[in-house]
Motif scaffolding. Sequence first.
Motif, mmCIF file in Angstrom:
data_model
loop_
_atom_site.group_PDB
_atom_site.id
_atom_site.type_symbol
_atom_site.label_atom_id
_atom_site.label_comp_id
_atom_site.label_asym_id
_atom_site.label_seq_id
_atom_site.Cartn_x
_atom_site.Cartn_y
_atom_site.Cartn_z
ATOM 1 N N LEU A 70 1.853 1.308 -3.484
ATOM 2 C CA LEU A 70 0.105 1.766 -4.894
ATOM 3 C C LEU A 70 0.021 3.128 -3.897
ATOM 4 N N GLY A 71 0.711 3.574 -2.730
ATOM 5 C CA GLY A 71 -0.014 5.738 -3.157
ATOM 6 C C GLY A 71 0.771 6.269 -3.660
ATOM 7 N N ASN A 72 2.015 6.080 -4.143
ATOM 8 C CA ASN A 72 2.520 6.919 -4.745
ATOM 9 C C ASN A 72 1.807 6.433 -6.626
ATOM 10 N N PHE A 73 1.244 5.932 -6.583
ATOM 11 C CA PHE A 73 0.392 5.479 -8.079
ATOM 12 C C PHE A 73 -1.002 6.368 -8.033
ATOM 13 N N LYS A 74 -1.129 7.426 -9.400
ATOM 14 C CA LYS A 74 -2.757 7.617 -10.056
ATOM 15 C C LYS A 74 -2.470 7.504 -10.490
ATOM 16 N N PHE A 75 -3.781 6.476 -11.418
ATOM 17 C CA PHE A 75 -4.382 7.002 -12.626
ATOM 18 C C PHE A 75 -6.149 7.906 -12.973
ATOM 19 N N GLY A 76 -5.636 9.073 -13.162
ATOM 20 C CA GLY A 76 -7.094 9.583 -13.715
ATOM 21 C C GLY A 76 -6.863 10.329 -12.176
ATOM 22 N N ARG A 77 -7.710 9.704 -12.056
ATOM 23 C CA ARG A 77 -8.500 10.111 -10.863
ATOM 24 C C ARG A 77 -8.711 9.477 -9.444
ATOM 25 N N SER A 100 3.126 -3.708 -6.991
ATOM 26 C CA SER A 100 4.123 -5.366 -6.181
ATOM 27 C C SER A 100 5.007 -5.999 -6.857
ATOM 28 N N ILE A 101 5.603 -5.426 -8.303
ATOM 29 C CA ILE A 101 6.934 -5.428 -8.591
ATOM 30 C C ILE A 101 7.578 -4.349 -8.294
ATOM 31 N N ALA A 102 7.373 -3.173 -8.614
ATOM 32 C CA ALA A 102 8.586 -1.991 -7.146
ATOM 33 C C ALA A 102 8.291 -2.385 -6.201
ATOM 34 N N ASN A 103 7.695 -3.174 -4.941
ATOM 35 C CA ASN A 103 7.846 -3.209 -3.811
ATOM 36 C C ASN A 103 8.684 -4.351 -3.410
ATOM 37 N N GLU A 104 8.353 -5.060 -4.926
ATOM 38 C CA GLU A 104 9.749 -6.471 -4.416
ATOM 39 C C GLU A 104 11.101 -5.864 -4.598
ATOM 40 N N TYR A 105 11.675 -5.234 -6.011
ATOM 41 C CA TYR A 105 12.595 -4.654 -5.993
ATOM 42 C C TYR A 105 12.880 -3.269 -5.179
ATOM 43 N N ARG A 106 11.923 -3.606 -4.439
ATOM 44 C CA ARG A 106 12.601 -1.721 -4.204
ATOM 45 C C ARG A 106 12.198 -0.677 -4.165
ATOM 46 N N ILE A 107 11.841 -0.217 -5.590
ATOM 47 C CA ILE A 107 12.088 0.842 -6.668
ATOM 48 C C ILE A 107 11.842 2.138 -5.865
ATOM 49 N N GLY A 108 12.502 3.166 -5.816
ATOM 50 C CA GLY A 108 11.401 4.167 -5.666
ATOM 51 C C GLY A 108 11.117 4.775 -6.651
ATOM 52 N N ASN A 164 0.464 -1.417 0.009
ATOM 53 C CA ASN A 164 0.151 -0.044 -0.075
ATOM 54 C C ASN A 164 0.864 1.312 -0.082
ATOM 55 N N VAL A 165 1.996 1.418 0.511
ATOM 56 C CA VAL A 165 3.104 2.353 0.724
ATOM 57 C C VAL A 165 3.090 2.371 -0.878
ATOM 58 N N PHE A 194 -5.758 -4.306 -11.950
ATOM 59 C CA PHE A 194 -5.079 -5.051 -11.814
ATOM 60 C C PHE A 194 -3.215 -5.030 -12.212
ATOM 61 N N TYR A 195 -3.248 -4.078 -13.618
ATOM 62 C CA TYR A 195 -2.453 -3.468 -13.820
ATOM 63 C C TYR A 195 -1.547 -2.277 -12.964
ATOM 64 N N ILE A 196 -1.988 -1.939 -12.469
ATOM 65 C CA ILE A 196 -1.000 -1.263 -11.417
ATOM 66 C C ILE A 196 -0.813 -1.633 -9.914
ATOM 67 N N SER A 197 -1.587 -2.824 -9.689
ATOM 68 C CA SER A 197 -1.622 -3.646 -8.173
ATOM 69 C C SER A 197 -0.350 -3.747 -8.744
ATOM 70 N N ILE A 198 -0.142 -4.848 -9.925
ATOM 71 C CA ILE A 198 1.207 -5.727 -10.459
ATOM 72 C C ILE A 198 2.688 -4.979 -10.345
ATOM 73 N N LEU A 199 2.268 -3.713 -10.898
ATOM 74 C CA LEU A 199 3.270 -2.439 -11.331
ATOM 75 C C LEU A 199 3.837 -2.429 -9.435
#
Length: 213
Positions: A76-83, A203-211, A73-74, A196-201
């Motif tokens: 996911l907090g960096n992602f917004k799609f439209g509104r 998850s990948i970002a979290n797995e690899y600790r990408i800022g 969720n941390v 689903f696409y955003i959640s997968i992204l």
Amino acid sequence: DYMRTFNVSIEIQEDSNEKFEEELSKYRDITLPQYKEKIVGAKAKSYEQFKEDLLSKLKASIESVGEQIETLNVSLGNFKFGRDSYQFVVKPNPTYMTIYTMIMDELLMKDARTNQEAFYEKYKETIDDFFAKLTEAPGANDEERRAIIDKNISLYTDYRTYLDFDLLVVNNETHQVQSLAKSMNTKSGGETQTPFYISILASIANEYRIGLE
């Protein structure tokens, strides 16, 4: 009949029944109590193994999922799609709430014998029912019984059985919150694919600790 069945040699022409009485006494007063003691000990060990090898692992897995969801969720907090923005939620599955409550009880992780006894006393019916599902299939033949037990083992030893997962879609303008699980059948394919696409992204970002920004 007794001698033939158990290959015992006793003189059957004696006037008394003394030898058979001795046999009965040996099994009733010595052998049977020993077996009862072993059964009690085996049951205690099986409960302890049940606690250590299954319930504790289920508890650890459920707690680990909670931590992973918070971390996701941390991201996911960096992602917004439209509104919209997104948030994972995980809650106990109400269908298996009785077992979930037992798994998450603090008594489970306490080693003192008094705490163990309190745990088993508190959840005796739940534990007995749990064991029955993993070992019994009343009314089924051998083939059906094996299939039912295998299915139950897969179901009840999987921590995901006791959890409900969802993805919340939050409208940042209206602050309206929608459950993806509840609205899945009412949305278009594109509307359901985006989360689903955003959640997968995430998850990948979290797995690899990408800022990500």
